[in-house]
Design a protein around this motif. Sequence first.
Motif, mmCIF file in Angstrom:
data_model
loop_
_atom_site.group_PDB
_atom_site.id
_atom_site.type_symbol
_atom_site.label_atom_id
_atom_site.label_comp_id
_atom_site.label_asym_id
_atom_site.label_seq_id
_atom_site.Cartn_x
_atom_site.Cartn_y
_atom_site.Cartn_z
ATOM 1 N N SER A 1 -13.370 -0.036 -13.878
ATOM 2 C CA SER A 1 -12.350 -1.046 -14.134
ATOM 3 C C SER A 1 -10.970 -0.455 -14.376
ATOM 4 N N THR A 2 -9.991 -1.335 -14.215
ATOM 5 C CA THR A 2 -8.625 -1.080 -14.644
ATOM 6 C C THR A 2 -8.315 -2.056 -15.763
ATOM 7 N N ALA A 3 -7.165 -1.868 -16.420
ATOM 8 C CA ALA A 3 -6.795 -2.752 -17.526
ATOM 9 C C ALA A 3 -5.292 -2.921 -17.585
ATOM 10 N N THR A 4 -4.871 -4.064 -18.102
ATOM 11 C CA THR A 4 -3.457 -4.306 -18.393
ATOM 12 C C THR A 4 -3.339 -4.875 -19.796
ATOM 13 N N GLU A 5 -2.149 -4.772 -20.349
ATOM 14 C CA GLU A 5 -1.925 -5.175 -21.745
ATOM 15 C C GLU A 5 -1.127 -6.463 -21.899
ATOM 16 N N TYR A 6 -0.570 -6.984 -20.816
ATOM 17 C CA TYR A 6 0.322 -8.150 -20.939
ATOM 18 C C TYR A 6 0.003 -9.203 -19.888
ATOM 19 N N VAL A 7 0.412 -10.423 -20.174
ATOM 20 C CA VAL A 7 0.484 -11.502 -19.194
ATOM 21 C C VAL A 7 1.947 -11.909 -19.120
ATOM 22 N N GLN A 8 2.481 -11.991 -17.900
ATOM 23 C CA GLN A 8 3.903 -12.288 -17.767
ATOM 24 C C GLN A 8 4.172 -13.223 -16.600
ATOM 25 N N TYR A 9 5.273 -13.954 -16.727
ATOM 26 C CA TYR A 9 5.763 -14.843 -15.679
ATOM 27 C C TYR A 9 7.148 -14.361 -15.266
ATOM 28 N N LEU A 10 7.338 -14.218 -13.949
ATOM 29 C CA LEU A 10 8.613 -13.754 -13.420
ATOM 30 C C LEU A 10 9.421 -14.906 -12.849
ATOM 31 N N PRO B 1 7.698 -24.512 -7.000
ATOM 32 C CA PRO B 1 7.235 -25.886 -6.795
ATOM 33 C C PRO B 1 5.989 -25.954 -5.909
ATOM 34 N N HIS B 2 4.978 -26.635 -6.403
ATOM 35 C CA HIS B 2 3.727 -26.886 -5.682
ATOM 36 C C HIS B 2 2.995 -25.600 -5.292
ATOM 37 N N SER B 3 3.129 -24.549 -6.095
ATOM 38 C CA SER B 3 2.487 -23.289 -5.740
ATOM 39 C C SER B 3 2.608 -22.288 -6.877
ATOM 40 N N HIS B 4 1.710 -21.307 -6.888
ATOM 41 C CA HIS B 4 1.903 -20.138 -7.744
ATOM 42 C C HIS B 4 1.072 -18.992 -7.198
ATOM 43 N N ILE B 5 1.472 -17.780 -7.605
ATOM 44 C CA ILE B 5 0.758 -16.564 -7.226
ATOM 45 C C ILE B 5 0.396 -15.807 -8.493
ATOM 46 N N THR B 6 -0.772 -15.160 -8.473
ATOM 47 C CA THR B 6 -1.243 -14.321 -9.569
ATOM 48 C C THR B 6 -1.508 -12.928 -9.017
ATOM 49 N N LEU B 7 -1.034 -11.899 -9.713
ATOM 50 C CA LEU B 7 -1.194 -10.517 -9.255
ATOM 51 C C LEU B 7 -1.666 -9.652 -10.414
ATOM 52 N N TYR B 8 -2.540 -8.660 -10.120
ATOM 53 C CA TYR B 8 -2.959 -7.690 -11.131
ATOM 54 C C TYR B 8 -3.572 -6.481 -10.425
ATOM 55 N N PRO B 9 -3.571 -5.306 -11.072
ATOM 56 C CA PRO B 9 -4.080 -4.081 -10.436
ATOM 57 C C PRO B 9 -5.587 -3.950 -10.595
ATOM 58 N N ILE B 10 -6.254 -3.497 -9.543
ATOM 59 C CA ILE B 10 -7.705 -3.336 -9.544
ATOM 60 C C ILE B 10 -8.063 -1.937 -9.030
ATOM 61 N N PRO B 11 -9.308 -1.496 -9.246
ATOM 62 C CA PRO B 11 -9.715 -0.203 -8.685
ATOM 63 C C PRO B 11 -9.680 -0.224 -7.156
ATOM 64 N N GLY C 1 -7.661 5.831 -10.480
ATOM 65 C CA GLY C 1 -6.466 6.607 -10.780
ATOM 66 C C GLY C 1 -5.209 5.988 -10.188
ATOM 67 N N PRO C 2 -4.044 6.526 -10.572
ATOM 68 C CA PRO C 2 -2.769 5.957 -10.111
ATOM 69 C C PRO C 2 -2.644 5.868 -8.591
ATOM 70 N N ARG C 3 -3.240 6.790 -7.859
ATOM 71 C CA ARG C 3 -3.141 6.749 -6.406
ATOM 72 C C ARG C 3 -4.321 6.024 -5.758
ATOM 73 N N ASP C 4 -5.241 5.549 -6.599
ATOM 74 C CA ASP C 4 -6.396 4.802 -6.092
ATOM 75 C C ASP C 4 -6.209 3.294 -6.243
ATOM 76 N N ARG C 5 -5.473 2.891 -7.264
ATOM 77 C CA ARG C 5 -5.426 1.473 -7.623
ATOM 78 C C ARG C 5 -4.752 0.629 -6.541
ATOM 79 N N LEU C 6 -5.190 -0.603 -6.497
ATOM 80 C CA LEU C 6 -4.634 -1.584 -5.577
ATOM 81 C C LEU C 6 -3.998 -2.714 -6.372
#
Length: 396
Positions: free
Chosen positions: A71-80, A201-211, A217-222
Amino acid sequence: MPPYAHVRAVVIGGSIGGLTTALLLRDLGFEVDVFERTPTPLDGRGGGIVLQPDTVRWFAERSGQDPETLSTATEYVQYLGPGNDILHRERRRWTYTSWGTFYRALLADFGTEHYHLGEFACGVSQDADHATVRFVSGRRAEAELVVFADGITSVGRRVLDPESTMDYSGYVGWRGTVPEHTLPAEVRELMGNAITYSVVPHSHITLYPIPGETGTGPRDRLMNYVWYRNVPAGGELAELLIDKRGFTGTVSLHPGQVQDRYVDEMRATAAQVLAPAAAEVVSATEQPYIQVVSDVRSAKMADGRVALLGDAASAARPHAAAGTAKAAADAWALADALTAADGDIPAALRKWEPAQLDLGARLLARVKEMGERSQFHNTWTPGDPDLRFGLYGPVR
């Protein structure tokens, strides 16, 4: 001696829910065979999975494999916002895996001796003592317990509840992954430690890093994403779902099979409407693919010696990130019911069914409301705690 020693079980569907079920049944003593309809090992197209407690429970409690290596992990949830400005940010830790990484780990624990590829189940019948599954190949498999974990197009659901239908939600999910190290440094810095949303409007996208396929590792993650876009039912949807070979998809179009004109339009629209960092990821995706977002729920999950679980029983939109968690929860509850049943499999299934039907109904109602808020009512509000992930409700 285990309570179900020398008792046979057949699991239809060799994905994450099916393998979790098979492993738990084997721990109870069942002789388990898994039948997967695809002719080659599943690859999952690299899609991401948010790891909720039920999802990872096998690795936390029973496996020799360390879940942290998967697994990978993140510490925050954010909206841009439109200029990559942070509209809302809160500290909330989540962990993730890729579909392929998790599947391969489960299969490694189960092994391949009793894992049968290229067997498409087409029917099931039963008497007081056994259930028999029939396959397109002509093969038959008889067992004291049959579990259908064969996904949203489940054959088992058509048998147990022939009135159930898939209802199209009105939108699709564009999905894809990009090697994180290939993204601009400012994008990696902004999104590498967070679940990121861009709401328009009428849409959203969700993004996060995965193995990635080779590790965490940093060069493996997607960087993984799903972008929900409205497509009316009818001719417009039908045309979108014709792939490059001329075949029509029903629940998805695989990477490399979406018509180029739709991919070009998707990238152009991303640049126009999404937060620039999100648009950068979308535009960099070499082979995006499409998931058709639909709802389906069986009124039954058990009949005699036959059970449905996971998406075979009820398929929930991805907004709560709970699909794999629901399948795992069904499997663990089934194992508990069988343990308490003193060998009476039909009684165990009767005891197990009501709570799992209720769990599926509550999850489906919640994600339908979340989807309506995003895609049609424009009330997906950054920071609203009701919009958080969670199988049993939004995690507080």
